[in-house]
Design a protein around this motif. Structure first.
Motif, short mmCIF file in Angstrom:
data_model
loop_
_atom_site.label_atom_id
_atom_site.label_comp_id
_atom_site.label_asym_id
_atom_site.label_seq_id
_atom_site.Cartn_x
_atom_site.Cartn_y
_atom_site.Cartn_z
N ALA A 237 59.71 26.83 46.34
CA ALA A 237 58.31 26.67 46.72
C ALA A 237 57.48 27.80 46.14
CB ALA A 237 58.18 26.66 48.23
N ASP A 238 56.24 27.49 45.76
CA ASP A 238 55.29 28.52 45.37
C ASP A 238 53.90 28.08 45.80
OD1 ASP A 238 53.54 27.60 42.99
OD2 ASP A 238 55.56 27.07 42.29
N TYR A 239 52.98 29.02 45.79
CA TYR A 239 51.62 28.79 46.25
C TYR A 239 50.61 28.82 45.11
CZ TYR A 239 53.74 29.35 50.78
OH TYR A 239 54.54 29.19 51.88
N GLY A 240 51.04 28.50 43.91
CA GLY A 240 50.14 28.50 42.77
C GLY A 240 50.09 29.88 42.13
N SER A 241 49.01 30.14 41.43
CA SER A 241 48.89 31.39 40.69
C SER A 241 47.82 32.29 41.30
CB SER A 241 48.53 31.09 39.23
OG SER A 241 47.25 30.48 39.18
N VAL A 242 47.67 33.46 40.71
CA VAL A 242 46.55 34.35 41.03
C VAL A 242 45.49 34.03 39.98
CG1 VAL A 242 45.75 36.74 41.15
CG2 VAL A 242 48.04 36.15 41.97
N ASP A 243 44.42 33.37 40.40
CA ASP A 243 43.37 33.00 39.46
C ASP A 243 42.60 34.22 38.97
OD1 ASP A 243 44.09 30.32 39.71
OD2 ASP A 243 42.67 30.00 41.34
N SER A 244 42.41 35.20 39.85
CA SER A 244 41.78 36.45 39.43
C SER A 244 42.10 37.56 40.42
CB SER A 244 40.26 36.29 39.29
OG SER A 244 39.65 36.10 40.54
N LEU A 245 42.14 38.77 39.91
CA LEU A 245 42.30 39.99 40.70
C LEU A 245 41.37 41.01 40.08
CD1 LEU A 245 43.48 42.10 42.62
CD2 LEU A 245 45.50 42.22 41.16
N THR A 246 40.31 41.35 40.82
CA THR A 246 39.30 42.27 40.30
C THR A 246 39.05 43.40 41.29
OG1 THR A 246 37.55 40.86 41.21
CG2 THR A 246 38.11 40.53 38.90
N ARG A 247 38.51 44.49 40.75
CA ARG A 247 38.21 45.68 41.55
C ARG A 247 36.75 46.06 41.37
NH1 ARG A 247 41.24 50.55 39.35
NH2 ARG A 247 39.93 50.04 37.60
N VAL A 248 36.12 46.48 42.47
CA VAL A 248 34.82 47.13 42.45
C VAL A 248 34.96 48.33 43.37
CG1 VAL A 248 32.36 46.97 42.96
CG2 VAL A 248 33.56 44.98 42.02
N ASP A 249 35.00 49.53 42.79
CA ASP A 249 35.27 50.77 43.52
C ASP A 249 36.62 50.65 44.21
OD1 ASP A 249 32.89 51.97 42.61
OD2 ASP A 249 31.75 50.97 44.18
N ASN A 250 36.69 50.83 45.55
CA ASN A 250 37.97 50.72 46.25
C ASN A 250 38.13 49.37 46.94
OD1 ASN A 250 39.01 53.20 45.52
ND2 ASN A 250 38.07 54.25 47.24
N SER A 251 37.35 48.39 46.52
CA SER A 251 37.47 47.04 47.05
C SER A 251 38.10 46.13 46.00
CB SER A 251 36.09 46.49 47.43
OG SER A 251 35.54 47.22 48.48
N TYR A 252 38.90 45.19 46.46
CA TYR A 252 39.59 44.26 45.58
C TYR A 252 39.32 42.84 46.05
CZ TYR A 252 41.91 48.41 43.95
OH TYR A 252 42.15 49.65 43.42
N ARG A 253 39.31 41.92 45.10
CA ARG A 253 39.12 40.49 45.40
C ARG A 253 40.20 39.73 44.65
NH1 ARG A 253 34.75 36.64 43.06
NH2 ARG A 253 34.93 34.88 44.48
N ILE A 254 40.97 38.94 45.41
CA ILE A 254 42.07 38.18 44.84
C ILE A 254 41.81 36.71 45.15
CG2 ILE A 254 44.57 37.97 44.67
CD1 ILE A 254 44.65 40.60 46.43
N LEU A 255 41.81 35.86 44.13
CA LEU A 255 41.57 34.43 44.29
C LEU A 255 42.77 33.63 43.83
CD1 LEU A 255 37.99 34.20 42.73
CD2 LEU A 255 38.56 34.07 45.15
N GLY A 256 43.04 32.53 44.53
CA GLY A 256 44.11 31.62 44.13
C GLY A 256 44.04 30.33 44.91
N ASP A 257 45.01 29.46 44.66
CA ASP A 257 45.08 28.19 45.37
C ASP A 257 45.24 28.39 46.87
OD1 ASP A 257 44.95 26.88 42.93
OD2 ASP A 257 47.13 26.66 42.77
N TRP A 258 45.70 29.53 47.29
CA TRP A 258 45.97 29.90 48.67
C TRP A 258 44.77 30.52 49.37
CZ3 TRP A 258 44.88 34.75 47.65
CH2 TRP A 258 45.16 35.21 46.36
N GLY A 259 43.62 30.59 48.70
CA GLY A 259 42.41 31.13 49.30
C GLY A 259 41.90 32.35 48.57
N GLU A 260 41.12 33.15 49.30
CA GLU A 260 40.54 34.38 48.74
C GLU A 260 40.80 35.52 49.70
OE1 GLU A 260 36.13 36.31 47.92
OE2 GLU A 260 36.33 34.14 47.92
N ILE A 261 41.28 36.63 49.13
CA ILE A 261 41.51 37.84 49.92
C ILE A 261 40.59 38.92 49.37
CG2 ILE A 261 43.16 39.64 50.58
CD1 ILE A 261 45.39 37.54 50.23
#
Length: 135
Positions: free
Chosen positions: A88-112
């Motif tokens: 089983a897998d949950y898809g890929s990481v569509d993007s992982l970006t940084r702005v200062d000490n904040s990170y945004r991770i997007l994928g089929d599993w949602g957004e963190i």
């Protein structure tokens, strides 16, 4: 400071967009992404693909430590896919970006979205079959 994951130390010569998310684990102050990561030819751990594989994949973990704030939206859409081997897998990481000490991770599993220290990437040693195991 801002940027895409390819500018993070240790994330050179990998492709998160072509990798597979095997699990997402959240503990107090820690976020862990367990991956089957695609290593590009320039990566020091890159090898020719194993028979039946289309590219060089390795088990890996991405760890965000000292997490001070974390928001995960879209969790209700999580539905693992099963490949031909039954994994089983949950898809890929569509993007992982940084702005200062904040990170945004997007994928089929949602957004963190999280505030944390810089992530670290650990490539696991390749699995070798025990002579007594069957493939």
């Amino acid at each position: 400071m801002q940027g895409n994951y390819t500018s993070f130390p240790g994330f050179e010569d990998i492709s998160l967009e072509d990798s597979y998310v095997l699990d997402i684990v959240v503990h107090p102050a820690v976020l862990i992404l367990k991956l089957d990561v695609l290593l590009l030819p320039g990566h020091p751990e890159h090898r020719l693909p194993a028979p039946g594989e289309r590219a060089c994949f390795r088990q890996a973990t991405v760890v965000f430590s000292s997490v001070r704030d974390l928001h995960w939206t879209g969790q209700s859409i999580i539905r693992p896919a099963n490949d031909a081997s039954g994994s089983a897998d949950y898809g890929s990481v569509d993007s992982l970006t940084r702005v200062d000490n904040s990170y945004r991770i997007l994928g089929d599993w949602g957004e963190i979205s999280l505030q944390a220290d810089a992530p670290s990437l650990s490539i696991h040693p390749p699995h070798t079959l025990d002579p007594n195991e069957t493939a």
